[in-house]
Design a protein around this motif. Sequence first.
Motif, PDB file in Angstrom:
ATOM      1  N   GLY A 141      21.701 -39.567  -0.693  1.00 46.89           N
ATOM      2  CA  GLY A 141      21.768 -40.753   0.158  1.00 46.89           C
ATOM      3  C   GLY A 141      20.658 -40.792   1.186  1.00 46.89           C
ATOM      4  N   ALA A 142      20.267 -39.629   1.695  1.00 48.40           N
ATOM      5  CA  ALA A 142      19.156 -39.588   2.648  1.00 48.40           C
ATOM      6  C   ALA A 142      17.859 -40.057   1.998  1.00 48.40           C
ATOM      7  CB  ALA A 142      18.991 -38.164   3.186  1.00 48.40           C
ATOM      8  N   GLY A 143      17.636 -39.626   0.765  1.00 42.08           N
ATOM      9  CA  GLY A 143      16.447 -40.089   0.052  1.00 42.08           C
ATOM     10  C   GLY A 143      16.471 -41.583  -0.187  1.00 42.08           C
ATOM     11  N   LEU A 144      17.643 -42.103  -0.540  1.00 44.32           N
ATOM     12  CA  LEU A 144      17.803 -43.532  -0.773  1.00 44.32           C
ATOM     13  C   LEU A 144      17.551 -44.329   0.501  1.00 44.32           C
ATOM     14  CD1 LEU A 144      18.769 -45.340  -3.200  1.00 44.32           C
ATOM     15  CD2 LEU A 144      21.021 -45.305  -2.117  1.00 44.32           C
ATOM     16  N   THR A 145      18.048 -43.814   1.633  1.00 41.59           N
ATOM     17  CA  THR A 145      17.891 -44.520   2.905  1.00 41.59           C
ATOM     18  C   THR A 145      16.438 -44.589   3.341  1.00 41.59           C
ATOM     19  OG1 THR A 145      20.107 -43.893   3.633  1.00 41.59           O
ATOM     20  CG2 THR A 145      18.524 -44.470   5.350  1.00 41.59           C
ATOM     21  N   LEU A 146      15.747 -43.467   3.284  1.00 36.34           N
ATOM     22  CA  LEU A 146      14.350 -43.471   3.721  1.00 36.34           C
ATOM     23  C   LEU A 146      13.471 -44.283   2.774  1.00 36.34           C
ATOM     24  CD1 LEU A 146      13.637 -39.897   5.105  1.00 36.34           C
ATOM     25  CD2 LEU A 146      14.435 -41.939   6.271  1.00 36.34           C
ATOM     26  N   GLU A 147      13.803 -44.290   1.497  1.00 36.94           N
ATOM     27  CA  GLU A 147      13.059 -45.123   0.558  1.00 36.94           C
ATOM     28  C   GLU A 147      13.234 -46.600   0.893  1.00 36.94           C
ATOM     29  OE1 GLU A 147      12.573 -45.017  -4.206  1.00 36.94           O
ATOM     30  OE2 GLU A 147      14.574 -45.542  -3.498  1.00 36.94           O
ATOM     31  N   SER A 148      14.462 -46.999   1.236  1.00 38.70           N
ATOM     32  CA  SER A 148      14.735 -48.401   1.549  1.00 38.70           C
ATOM     33  C   SER A 148      14.184 -48.797   2.913  1.00 38.70           C
ATOM     34  CB  SER A 148      16.246 -48.663   1.503  1.00 38.70           C
ATOM     35  OG  SER A 148      16.552 -49.960   1.943  1.00 38.70           O
ATOM     36  N   GLY A 151      10.058 -46.931   3.062  1.00 41.60           N
ATOM     37  CA  GLY A 151       9.222 -46.823   1.879  1.00 41.60           C
ATOM     38  C   GLY A 151       8.781 -45.420   1.536  1.00 41.60           C
ATOM     39  N   ALA A 152       9.485 -44.412   2.050  1.00 36.48           N
ATOM     40  CA  ALA A 152       9.109 -43.026   1.767  1.00 36.48           C
ATOM     41  C   ALA A 152       9.540 -42.636   0.360  1.00 36.48           C
ATOM     42  CB  ALA A 152       9.768 -42.089   2.780  1.00 36.48           C
ATOM     43  N   PRO A 153       8.834 -41.698  -0.270  1.00 36.56           N
ATOM     44  CA  PRO A 153       9.294 -41.192  -1.565  1.00 36.56           C
ATOM     45  C   PRO A 153      10.704 -40.624  -1.443  1.00 36.56           C
ATOM     46  CG  PRO A 153       7.071 -40.429  -1.084  1.00 36.56           C
ATOM     47  CD  PRO A 153       7.565 -41.074   0.164  1.00 36.56           C
ATOM     48  N   TRP A 155      12.112 -37.997  -2.373  1.00 33.17           N
ATOM     49  CA  TRP A 155      12.278 -36.571  -2.104  1.00 33.17           C
ATOM     50  C   TRP A 155      12.159 -36.236  -0.625  1.00 33.17           C
ATOM     51  CZ3 TRP A 155       8.085 -34.521   0.352  1.00 33.17           C
ATOM     52  CH2 TRP A 155       6.854 -35.142   0.162  1.00 33.17           C
ATOM     53  N   VAL A 156      11.637 -37.159   0.177  1.00 31.86           N
ATOM     54  CA  VAL A 156      11.447 -36.873   1.607  1.00 31.86           C
ATOM     55  C   VAL A 156      12.782 -36.738   2.326  1.00 31.86           C
ATOM     56  CG1 VAL A 156      10.525 -37.782   3.780  1.00 31.86           C
ATOM     57  CG2 VAL A 156       9.183 -37.972   1.661  1.00 31.86           C
ATOM     58  N   GLY A 157      13.744 -37.622   2.015  1.00 31.08           N
ATOM     59  CA  GLY A 157      15.033 -37.612   2.697  1.00 31.08           C
ATOM     60  C   GLY A 157      15.769 -36.286   2.599  1.00 31.08           C
ATOM     61  N   PRO A 158      15.965 -35.734   1.386  1.00 28.67           N
ATOM     62  CA  PRO A 158      16.654 -34.445   1.287  1.00 28.67           C
ATOM     63  C   PRO A 158      15.968 -33.331   2.060  1.00 28.67           C
ATOM     64  CG  PRO A 158      16.568 -35.507  -0.859  1.00 28.67           C
ATOM     65  CD  PRO A 158      15.727 -36.345   0.064  1.00 28.67           C
ATOM     66  N   LEU A 159      14.630 -33.319   2.048  1.00 28.35           N
ATOM     67  CA  LEU A 159      13.929 -32.259   2.768  1.00 28.35           C
ATOM     68  C   LEU A 159      14.113 -32.366   4.270  1.00 28.35           C
ATOM     69  CD1 LEU A 159      10.534 -31.918   0.830  1.00 28.35           C
ATOM     70  CD2 LEU A 159      12.562 -30.458   0.715  1.00 28.35           C
ATOM     71  N   ILE A 160      14.005 -33.585   4.810  1.00 28.04           N
ATOM     72  CA  ILE A 160      14.158 -33.758   6.259  1.00 28.04           C
ATOM     73  C   ILE A 160      15.567 -33.401   6.702  1.00 28.04           C
ATOM     74  CG2 ILE A 160      14.198 -35.450   8.128  1.00 28.04           C
ATOM     75  CD1 ILE A 160      11.906 -36.876   6.809  1.00 28.04           C
ATOM     76  N   VAL A 161      16.569 -33.940   5.995  1.00 31.20           N
ATOM     77  CA  VAL A 161      17.955 -33.639   6.364  1.00 31.20           C
ATOM     78  C   VAL A 161      18.233 -32.149   6.229  1.00 31.20           C
ATOM     79  CG1 VAL A 161      20.367 -34.005   5.722  1.00 31.20           C
ATOM     80  CG2 VAL A 161      18.807 -35.944   5.837  1.00 31.20           C
ATOM     81  N   GLY A 162      17.750 -31.536   5.161  1.00 34.64           N
ATOM     82  CA  GLY A 162      17.964 -30.110   4.976  1.00 34.64           C
ATOM     83  C   GLY A 162      17.379 -29.281   6.106  1.00 34.64           C
ATOM     84  N   VAL A 163      16.166 -29.613   6.535  1.00 30.94           N
ATOM     85  CA  VAL A 163      15.522 -28.852   7.615  1.00 30.94           C
ATOM     86  C   VAL A 163      16.266 -29.034   8.936  1.00 30.94           C
ATOM     87  CG1 VAL A 163      13.447 -28.692   9.035  1.00 30.94           C
ATOM     88  CG2 VAL A 163      13.242 -28.841   6.542  1.00 30.94           C
ATOM     89  N   VAL A 164      16.624 -30.271   9.276  1.00 30.20           N
ATOM     90  CA  VAL A 164      17.316 -30.530  10.547  1.00 30.20           C
ATOM     91  C   VAL A 164      18.678 -29.842  10.565  1.00 30.20           C
ATOM     92  CG1 VAL A 164      18.287 -32.306  12.044  1.00 30.20           C
ATOM     93  CG2 VAL A 164      16.099 -32.702  10.915  1.00 30.20           C
TER      94      VAL A 164
END
Length: 506
Positions: A141-148, A151-153, A155-164
């Motif tokens: 869902g994080a990837g879907l949100t940032l894409e929408s 416009g981020a790819p 894969w960015v959402g899972p990485l950001i949420v995982g790190v935080v």
Amino acid sequence: MNADAVPGLVAVLAVTVTTIAIGTWGLRFSRTTSDFFVASRTVNPRLNASAIGGEYLSAASFLGVAGLLLVGGAEMLWYPVGWTAGYLVLLVLVAAPLRRSGAYTLPDFAEARLGSTVVRSACSLLVVGVGWLYLLPQFQGAGLTLESAIGAPRWVGPLIVGVVVLVNVMSGGMRSITFVQAFQYWLKLTALLVPAMVLLVVWLDDGRPGSPSGSDGAWSVPVAGEGAIGLYTTYSLIIALFLGTMGLPHVVVRFYTNPDGRAARRTTLVVLGLLGLFYVWPPVFAALGRVYGRELVAEGHADVLVLELPRLMMSGLGGELLTGLVTAGAFAAFLSTASGLAIAVSGVITQDVTSRFVGERGPTASVAAAFRLAAVIAVSVPVLVALLSTNIGVARSVALAFAVAASTFCPLLMLGIWWRRLTDAGALAGLAAGGLGAGGAAVLNLVGVEGSGWGAALLAQPAAWSMPLAFATMVLVSLATPSRAPSHARRFLVRLHTPEVLEQAG
């Protein structure tokens, strides 16, 4: 960068910075082992209820409910009804006795009740499995949100949420995350309530034909259409949602943070109110989506309705600001739920795995090091799976996690708390039956196995057959092995059901 992406980017950065700041502030209160696992059992009911609301209202609630209602109509209200009613069942049957058990985790409870390290190990595997199954849609869902939103790819959402999540969980454990999740509940509520009210005013002034009342049928219509298969799917979903809540590791661990059983009950009552207040608003977005967002259904993008509706209904700065606000709420949903799950899974991995590989540094330092190593494992695995797997729908993924929890931990808790004759052999056999049944169905769903007719229905919603199978197996095997009933069972159950007022008076 597209100018339309600026509000969403600012929202994500603001939520991220605030989350890390609150978690860092909470770090100063985390000094002991008990702080890391259960916040030293000192969290008051109002704060704990806000934190539970923060971690429980996940991507499926913030994004998935509106999308389901948009596609399927008001009969999909069974999802929020079930997610809320699960706390009523938990309040009546489990909350106070579970807190009085004195355990840190579900495996702790199983070992204390049955005196079996084998059952404990089985529970540990199930906690990790359910936790990872629930974490997967948060990262997707994080990837879907940032894409929408920006416009981020994907894969960015899972990485950001995982790190935080890792930063917050590793810094202060349960004590730190409690403050973060309480803040995030109120942020999520605001991020739905304010845009919903503004968009309702826009619809009233717009004069566009169509009614935001939403559905062509009654809310009680089966979720899969008419006939026996539709009824089966509806009742199986209800069983999973009503009974799966008590078996979710990140929900159960929260009740260990209350001072006593009475506080656990008060916490649950407040949670019911907070969930009811939140779930008023996703149907509003779905109803407005019936007027303004039909193209999202045609494109297969119903899950992003909450993110896209402000721009569809309002042009210019107003629409972009509302988009930024709902993006902030969605991102908070991923962070809070993922944090709670990471805490629960990390606690189990710490006790059963990583504590064996950390050298002696003093009791508190050793536990902290083992916990942080466990947190890396707990978060990294579902992040990798989210990066490699396709999106199967956030609400559907979460429903599968509920089905597995209802088919494993629900029978264990219900019988462990209310039936003296439960044995370790019965518990182990029931966990295996329910876990293999519902867990196997979940795996087949995740890898994309499809069927038709009854086969597809039994696979997509397994709780109606896997939960009774687990209950029956636990009871029958326990009755067949009476000599394995623990000698301390009667004394343990008295402890679970004795109110604190009587203990103090004694």
